[in-house]
Design a protein around this motif. Structure first.
Motif, PDB file in Angstrom:
ATOM      1  N   ASP A 163       0.848  -1.240  -0.077  1.00 16.05           N
ATOM      2  CA  ASP A 163       0.003  -0.060  -0.011  1.00 16.05           C
ATOM      3  C   ASP A 163       0.944   1.187   0.184  1.00 16.05           C
ATOM      4  O   ASP A 163       0.471   2.380   0.706  1.00 16.05           O
ATOM      5  N   THR A 165       3.514   2.115   1.355  1.00 14.35           N
ATOM      6  CA  THR A 165       4.571   2.283   2.520  1.00 14.35           C
ATOM      7  C   THR A 165       5.700   1.332   2.594  1.00 14.35           C
ATOM      8  O   THR A 165       6.068   1.071   1.620  1.00 14.35           O
ATOM      9  N   ASP A 186       4.858   5.510   6.725  1.00 14.77           N
ATOM     10  CA  ASP A 186       3.855   6.211   5.937  1.00 14.77           C
ATOM     11  C   ASP A 186       4.547   7.509   5.725  1.00 14.77           C
ATOM     12  O   ASP A 186       4.520   8.352   6.589  1.00 14.77           O
ATOM     13  N   THR A 187       5.073   7.631   4.422  1.00  9.59           N
ATOM     14  CA  THR A 187       5.956   8.840   4.264  1.00  9.59           C
ATOM     15  C   THR A 187       4.691  10.089   3.884  1.00  9.59           C
ATOM     16  O   THR A 187       5.370  11.187   4.053  1.00  9.59           O
ATOM     17  N   SER A 189       1.822  10.569   5.715  1.00  6.25           N
ATOM     18  CA  SER A 189       1.709  11.302   6.970  1.00  6.25           C
ATOM     19  C   SER A 189       2.913  11.500   7.834  1.00  6.25           C
ATOM     20  O   SER A 189       2.940  12.145   8.952  1.00  6.25           O
ATOM     21  N   THR A 191       4.596   9.027   9.731  1.00  2.00           N
ATOM     22  CA  THR A 191       4.164   8.374  10.808  1.00  2.00           C
ATOM     23  C   THR A 191       5.015   6.872  10.881  1.00  2.00           C
ATOM     24  O   THR A 191       5.024   6.256   9.612  1.00  2.00           O
ATOM     25  N   THR A 193       4.964   3.545  12.567  1.00  2.00           N
ATOM     26  CA  THR A 193       3.854   2.690  13.613  1.00  2.00           C
ATOM     27  C   THR A 193       4.785   1.440  13.648  1.00  2.00           C
ATOM     28  O   THR A 193       4.985   0.584  12.844  1.00  2.00           O
TER      29      THR A 193
END
Length: 307
Positions: A163, A165, A186-187, A189, A191, A193
């Motif tokens: 997806d 990421t 996640d580039t 946002s 973030t 995780t």
């Protein structure tokens, strides 16, 4: 008696004056700090491979900071900075790098890693510094969160994932209890995780390294000393063996790291993966000497490329 009092008073005044003078002197004193950059640079290290002929290396300039304290103490601190990335041809001997540029003027960390076939990264404090071939480096501010786990480990590898990421690895994929086993960047946002593997990804616990092409998850697995397996999880089905190789060089292979570098992977030799046919490509069969130090590459014909 009066003379004694006068003498005692004078002594007290002199003591007070000496104390005040000493305090004033101390106010004027401070540590002496000297900072110098070295003229040369350290040995370049390999950051990754752009394609079947270009390798990216990085180096830095050393610095030394000495501190002499006002009370006679002395200390030294040394490291390096002024990061530089260099692009070399490892298939054909050339005069030097095709491109090189200092990316920062900072004193901080300099260890660069490969993110995609043309993007490289390193830590910038709690954030990430990104560099794309032909562009300037820029900092991505990160926020972090844990999703059903704790005890996060330091990230040292990131590869393309599902997806859009990136999977971030650094700890133990098979870590037990509530330890985080991997993370997802996640580039969009910004973030990072931290997670534990769900039932669809349990099978990658056996992997030495893992990445995705589109919806397919690829796994590199060391099997014994000189045998490598390429596994793929096709559209969330069970993992299947799609290719395997043996170099017949147990000592070399057993000591070599095993990791994806963009669309290439390194396991004593520089190899690539054909994601359409699920096959390991042995061509160009180039072996860096003293990986990850940069300097010489040698091919199957014993031809040496040296910088």
């Amino acid at each position: 008696m009066k003379n004694l009092l006068k003498k005692s008073g004078i002594q007290r005044l002199m003591a007070a004056a000496l104390t005040a003078f000493a305090c004033v002197c101390m106010w004027g004193c401070s540590d002496r700090v000297e900072f110098t950059w070295s003229d040369g640079r350290g040995t370049p290290l390999i950051a990754g491979f752009i394609d079947d002929s270009l390798v990216v290396a990085y180096d830095c300039r050393g610095w030394l900071e000495t501190t002499e304290t006002w009370n006679g103490g002395y200390s030294e601190d040394e490291s390096c900075g002024h990061d530089r990335l260099l692009v070399y041809n490892y298939r054909v001997q050339e005069d030097g790098p095709r491109w090189s540029d200092s990316l920062t003027n900072k004193r901080g960390g300099y260890h660069w890693y490969q993110l995609t076939d043309s993007v490289f990264w390193r830590w910038e404090g709690e954030n990430i510094l990104l560099w794309k071939l032909g562009e300037t480096a820029h900092e991505m501010k990160l926020s972090r969160k844990n999703e059903g786990c704790s005890h996060s480990s330091k990230i040292e590898r990131m590869h393309q994932w599902l997806d859009g990421t990136f999977i971030a690895l650094g700890g133990n994929l098979s870590a037990g209890e509530d330890s985080c086993q991997y993370a997802v960047l996640d580039t969009i946002s910004g973030t990072l995780t931290y997670k534990r593997l769900d039932e669809n990804l349990e099978w990658i616990k056996v992997c030495d390294d893992v990445r995705a092409w589109d919806d397919d998850v690829y796994c590199l697995k060391r099997d014994g000393l000189d045998f490598l397996r390429l596994l793929v999880n096709y559209k969330n089905m069970d993992s299947i063996l799609v290719d395997s190789i043996s170099f017949g060089d147990s000592l070399t292979i057993s000591l070599a790291p095993l990791s994806f570098y963009g669309n290439m992977f390194y396991w004593a030799y520089v190899n690539s993966v054909d994601s359409e046919k699920w096959k390991i490509k042995l061509n160009p069969n180039i072996r860096p000497l003293s990986f990850p130090s940069f300097g010489e590459f040698i091919d199957e014909k014993k031809k040496v490329i040296s910088y």
